[in-house]
Design a protein around this motif. Structure first.
Motif, PDB file in Angstrom:
ATOM      1  N   GLN A 124      14.239 -27.487  75.125  1.00  0.00           N
ATOM      2  CA  GLN A 124      13.867 -28.038  73.827  1.00  0.00           C
ATOM      3  C   GLN A 124      12.370 -27.967  73.544  1.00  0.00           C
ATOM      4  O   GLN A 124      11.874 -28.634  72.632  1.00  0.00           O
ATOM      5  N   ILE A 125      11.658 -27.167  74.317  1.00  0.00           N
ATOM      6  CA  ILE A 125      10.220 -27.051  74.106  1.00  0.00           C
ATOM      7  C   ILE A 125       9.798 -25.591  74.157  1.00  0.00           C
ATOM      8  O   ILE A 125      10.524 -24.727  74.635  1.00  0.00           O
ATOM      9  N   HIS A 126       8.593 -25.352  73.673  1.00  0.00           N
ATOM     10  CA  HIS A 126       7.924 -24.064  73.776  1.00  0.00           C
ATOM     11  C   HIS A 126       6.533 -24.314  74.352  1.00  0.00           C
ATOM     12  O   HIS A 126       6.049 -25.465  74.361  1.00  0.00           O
ATOM     13  N   PRO A 127       5.856 -23.280  74.831  1.00  0.00           N
ATOM     14  CA  PRO A 127       4.474 -23.467  75.286  1.00  0.00           C
ATOM     15  C   PRO A 127       3.627 -24.121  74.201  1.00  0.00           C
ATOM     16  O   PRO A 127       3.742 -23.794  73.023  1.00  0.00           O
ATOM     17  N   GLY A 128       2.796 -25.072  74.601  1.00  0.00           N
ATOM     18  CA  GLY A 128       1.936 -25.764  73.656  1.00  0.00           C
ATOM     19  C   GLY A 128       2.521 -27.030  73.084  1.00  0.00           C
ATOM     20  O   GLY A 128       1.814 -27.784  72.403  1.00  0.00           O
ATOM     21  N   PHE A 129       3.799 -27.312  73.323  1.00  0.00           N
ATOM     22  CA  PHE A 129       4.422 -28.546  72.839  1.00  0.00           C
ATOM     23  C   PHE A 129       3.986 -29.709  73.732  1.00  0.00           C
ATOM     24  O   PHE A 129       4.075 -29.627  74.956  1.00  0.00           O
ATOM     25  N   ILE A 177       4.746 -35.414  63.024  1.00  0.00           N
ATOM     26  CA  ILE A 177       3.977 -35.231  64.256  1.00  0.00           C
ATOM     27  C   ILE A 177       4.893 -35.318  65.466  1.00  0.00           C
ATOM     28  O   ILE A 177       4.804 -34.503  66.396  1.00  0.00           O
ATOM     29  N   ALA A 178       5.810 -36.288  65.478  1.00  0.00           N
ATOM     30  CA  ALA A 178       6.716 -36.467  66.616  1.00  0.00           C
ATOM     31  C   ALA A 178       7.540 -35.210  66.863  1.00  0.00           C
ATOM     32  O   ALA A 178       7.737 -34.797  68.016  1.00  0.00           O
ATOM     33  N   ASN A 179       8.015 -34.593  65.808  1.00  0.00           N
ATOM     34  CA  ASN A 179       8.822 -33.382  65.929  1.00  0.00           C
ATOM     35  C   ASN A 179       8.062 -32.266  66.640  1.00  0.00           C
ATOM     36  O   ASN A 179       8.647 -31.475  67.377  1.00  0.00           O
ATOM     37  N   SER A 180       6.753 -32.221  66.432  1.00  0.00           N
ATOM     38  CA  SER A 180       5.964 -31.126  67.002  1.00  0.00           C
ATOM     39  C   SER A 180       5.788 -31.252  68.514  1.00  0.00           C
ATOM     40  O   SER A 180       5.393 -30.289  69.173  1.00  0.00           O
ATOM     41  N   PHE A 181       6.058 -32.424  69.099  1.00  0.00           N
ATOM     42  CA  PHE A 181       5.906 -32.607  70.544  1.00  0.00           C
ATOM     43  C   PHE A 181       7.069 -32.009  71.332  1.00  0.00           C
ATOM     44  O   PHE A 181       6.939 -31.741  72.512  1.00  0.00           O
ATOM     45  N   GLY A 182       8.218 -31.821  70.687  1.00  0.00           N
ATOM     46  CA  GLY A 182       9.400 -31.331  71.381  1.00  0.00           C
ATOM     47  C   GLY A 182      10.354 -32.463  71.723  1.00  0.00           C
ATOM     48  O   GLY A 182      10.025 -33.640  71.625  1.00  0.00           O
ATOM     49  N   TYR A 183      11.570 -32.087  72.120  1.00  0.00           N
ATOM     50  CA  TYR A 183      12.629 -33.047  72.439  1.00  0.00           C
ATOM     51  C   TYR A 183      12.815 -34.059  71.308  1.00  0.00           C
ATOM     52  O   TYR A 183      12.890 -35.262  71.531  1.00  0.00           O
ATOM     53  N   GLY A 189      15.708 -37.675  63.010  1.00  0.00           N
ATOM     54  CA  GLY A 189      14.421 -38.345  63.113  1.00  0.00           C
ATOM     55  C   GLY A 189      14.217 -39.173  64.356  1.00  0.00           C
ATOM     56  O   GLY A 189      13.621 -40.255  64.303  1.00  0.00           O
ATOM     57  N   ARG A 190      14.682 -38.682  65.512  1.00  0.00           N
ATOM     58  CA  ARG A 190      14.469 -39.439  66.741  1.00  0.00           C
ATOM     59  C   ARG A 190      14.350 -38.513  67.951  1.00  0.00           C
ATOM     60  O   ARG A 190      14.855 -37.387  67.949  1.00  0.00           O
ATOM     61  N   PHE A 191      13.691 -39.042  68.989  1.00  0.00           N
ATOM     62  CA  PHE A 191      13.534 -38.296  70.238  1.00  0.00           C
ATOM     63  C   PHE A 191      14.863 -38.230  70.985  1.00  0.00           C
ATOM     64  O   PHE A 191      15.728 -39.110  70.837  1.00  0.00           O
ATOM     65  N   ASP A 192      15.009 -37.190  71.813  1.00  0.00           N
ATOM     66  CA  ASP A 192      16.170 -37.057  72.686  1.00  0.00           C
ATOM     67  C   ASP A 192      15.900 -37.893  73.937  1.00  0.00           C
ATOM     68  O   ASP A 192      15.521 -37.371  74.994  1.00  0.00           O
ATOM     69  N   VAL A 193      16.096 -39.195  73.786  1.00  0.00           N
ATOM     70  CA  VAL A 193      15.745 -40.133  74.852  1.00  0.00           C
ATOM     71  C   VAL A 193      16.568 -39.884  76.112  1.00  0.00           C
ATOM     72  O   VAL A 193      16.044 -39.970  77.236  1.00  0.00           O
ATOM     73  N   CYS A 194      17.838 -39.566  75.957  1.00  0.00           N
ATOM     74  CA  CYS A 194      18.700 -39.359  77.122  1.00  0.00           C
ATOM     75  C   CYS A 194      18.187 -38.223  78.006  1.00  0.00           C
ATOM     76  O   CYS A 194      18.093 -38.364  79.230  1.00  0.00           O
ATOM     77  N   SER A 195      17.852 -37.087  77.376  1.00  0.00           N
ATOM     78  CA  SER A 195      17.349 -35.952  78.156  1.00  0.00           C
ATOM     79  C   SER A 195      16.024 -36.271  78.816  1.00  0.00           C
ATOM     80  O   SER A 195      15.796 -35.957  80.001  1.00  0.00           O
ATOM     81  N   LEU A 196      15.133 -36.911  78.076  1.00  0.00           N
ATOM     82  CA  LEU A 196      13.813 -37.243  78.619  1.00  0.00           C
ATOM     83  C   LEU A 196      13.930 -38.234  79.772  1.00  0.00           C
ATOM     84  O   LEU A 196      13.245 -38.109  80.796  1.00  0.00           O
ATOM     85  N   LYS A 197      14.809 -39.208  79.624  1.00  0.00           N
ATOM     86  CA  LYS A 197      14.991 -40.200  80.681  1.00  0.00           C
ATOM     87  C   LYS A 197      15.540 -39.556  81.940  1.00  0.00           C
ATOM     88  O   LYS A 197      15.132 -39.896  83.064  1.00  0.00           O
ATOM     89  N   SER A 198      16.452 -38.599  81.780  1.00  0.00           N
ATOM     90  CA  SER A 198      17.037 -37.929  82.939  1.00  0.00           C
ATOM     91  C   SER A 198      16.017 -37.099  83.699  1.00  0.00           C
ATOM     92  O   SER A 198      16.199 -36.814  84.889  1.00  0.00           O
TER      93      SER A 198
END
Length: 471
Positions: A124-129, A177-183, A189-198
């Motif tokens: 869910q990311i690219h370089p620079g995210f 801005i949040a969207n540009s960070f990835g995940y 309009g929300r972060f993929d908390v489950c993936s990040l937590k894992s």
């Protein structure tokens, strides 16, 4: 008055508009910030936060004091995807001598440190995210430039210091801005908390998402940017979104090209039609008022010319031209534009422009194959050079034309249905400064509308159009 601030990759811009209709510009200033950290490894792209702040304060100081003191609202936009960390117990500590005690460098959207193996495991990311960079460095058991417990974009940091927020402040930002960070899911309009937590990412540090019409706070009397007391500071906005807004506002029927260091081509879409309109090369960006931008966010724009100028021409001038780098760049760019315009006129008369440039000097996200590094990305190419076409004008024309054609080609391929390119609108000061980019675009898309606009203006206009909704 409303002040729009754009913290761009190479330039800081400030535009001040009237609060009420008609919202004409009363002041506009810009300055190149030259914030690159040159000693970074070749695959890294970092900028000095201190230099960005110095440029911002310098630009603000150039505004007429009578106008400056009438500022009531401030909207900050700028380069997305990048990230920095900070943990400053006292804003007064931000200075050249101890900058890293207050904040890390800004790792920009152009950064390429993420390895192929890492990208395979983080789809869910690219370089620079930003989140990818944090996972790779700060939370990846590696030596890291990152210091501090707070993280966000450069816009989030400037809001923090402008308002003098507490040390343990939790970043509050927009979905743009949040969207540009990835995940991040741009539609919901929300972060993929489950993936990040894992993956062990500290989800308690994720920014809180609030509407684009939100006021984060008001400036105090003695604030770091010397803004008037009581200025309402709006949640940070994305530079692509505000650039688009500056030229189309409520129009949703045109294709926009935003050219700067990078290049974006896109259209506005309603929420119900977003997923049906996207292809492999296109991305979904949150826009305003429950709409979205469908974009080809190309990594290649003015940065292609910068590499060409700095890698080929400036070393030649160094041997016999004893002036500053800025003056040398000015000499080269003027020569490139002048000779390219002559070549374009010749091309119109006898179709002589046979030199071709594929404007992909930087790896495109849409073509990135993590298993094989850059996948289909083989770098930029110059072709069809002959003994009669190998001159500065033909090369310059090929570069300018190739950058524009590259961005549009990927957008048309990904859009999935015929796209009305009779209604092309341009945004970016580069079209005013670089007459060749303007002429090439008009030649490729007859009847297109050329606007001398930018993200700082778009940010100010957005606030002015939504004064009744600010909260």
């Amino acid at each position: 008055m409303i002040c729009g601030i754009d913290l761009g990759t190479s330039t800081v811009k400030v535009t001040i508009c009237r609060k009420m209709e008609p919202q004409f510009v009363v002041a506009s200033r810009s300055e190149q910030c030259a914030a690159e950290i040159l000693q970074s490894p070749s695959n890294c792209s970092e900028q000095s936060v201190w230099k960005i702040l110095c440029s911002l304060k310098s630009v603000l100081n150039k505004i007429d004091r009578d106008i400056f003191q009438k500022i009531e609202y401030v909207a900050i936009t700028g380069q997305m995807h990048g990230v920095l960390c900070w943990d400053a117990p006292n804003i007064s500590e931000i200075s050249p001598g101890n900058n890293l005690c207050a904040a890390s460098n800004l790792v920009t959207w152009q950064d390429q440190r993420l390895t192929p193996d890492f990208l395979v495991n983080h789809p869910q990311i690219h370089p620079g995210f930003g989140i990818g960079t944090l996972l790779f460095e700060k939370y990846g058991n590696r030596y890291s430039i990152f210091k501090g417990s707070i993280w966000g974009s450069i816009m989030d940091f400037v809001v923090y210091i402008a308002l003098g927020l507490p040390q343990k402040y939790h970043v509050t930002t927009s979905s743009q801005i949040a969207n540009s960070f990835g995940y991040f899911d741009p539609i919901n309009g929300r972060f993929d908390v489950c993936s990040l937590k894992s993956m062990g990412f500290p989800i308690d540090t994720l920014p809180t998402i609030i509407p684009e019409t939100s006021v984060i706070g008001e400036t105090e009397r003695d604030n770091y940017l010397n803004l008037p007391e009581g200025c309402k500071v709006i949640v940070p906005l994305g530079d692509t979104q505000t650039a688009f807004y500056s030229v189309i506002k409520q129009r949703k029927d045109c294709t926009v090209i935003n050219l700067g260091t990078s290049c974006q081509v896109g259209r506005i879409a309603e929420a119900k039609s977003v997923e049906a309109k996207t292809g492999q090369a296109l991305q979904i960006f949150p826009y305003f008022k429950n709409c979205f931008l469908i974009l080809n966010a190309s990594m290649n724009g003015g940065n292609n010319l910068d590499v060409f100028v700095n890698g080929v021409f400036l070393p030649l001038l160094d041997s016999f031209c004893d002036t500053s780098k800025i003056e040398k760049e000015k000499i080269v760019y003027e020569a490139l534009v002048r000779s390219g315009l002559r070549a374009l006129e010749k091309d119109k008369l006898c179709n002589s422009g046979n030199v071709q440039y594929t404007g992909e000097m930087f790896p495109e996200r849409s073509k990135c194959n993590p298993l094989g590094g850059n996948g289909n990305q083989s770098g930029a190419t110059i072709s069809n050079l002959t003994s009669t076409s190998c001159d500065l004008g033909q090369l310059s024309l090929a570069f300018h034309r190739g950058i524009i054609k590259n961005a549009f080609a990927a957008f048309e391929d990904g859009w999935g249905s015929p796209c009305d390119l009779d209604q092309v609108v341009t945004v970016g000061n580069i079209f005013e400064k670089n007459k060749l980019f303007r002429a090439v675009t008009e030649n490729l898309f007859p009847g297109c509308s050329i606007f001398n606009s930018n993200s700082s203006l778009g940010a100010a206009l957005f606030v002015g159009d939504n004064l009744d909704d600010l909260s």
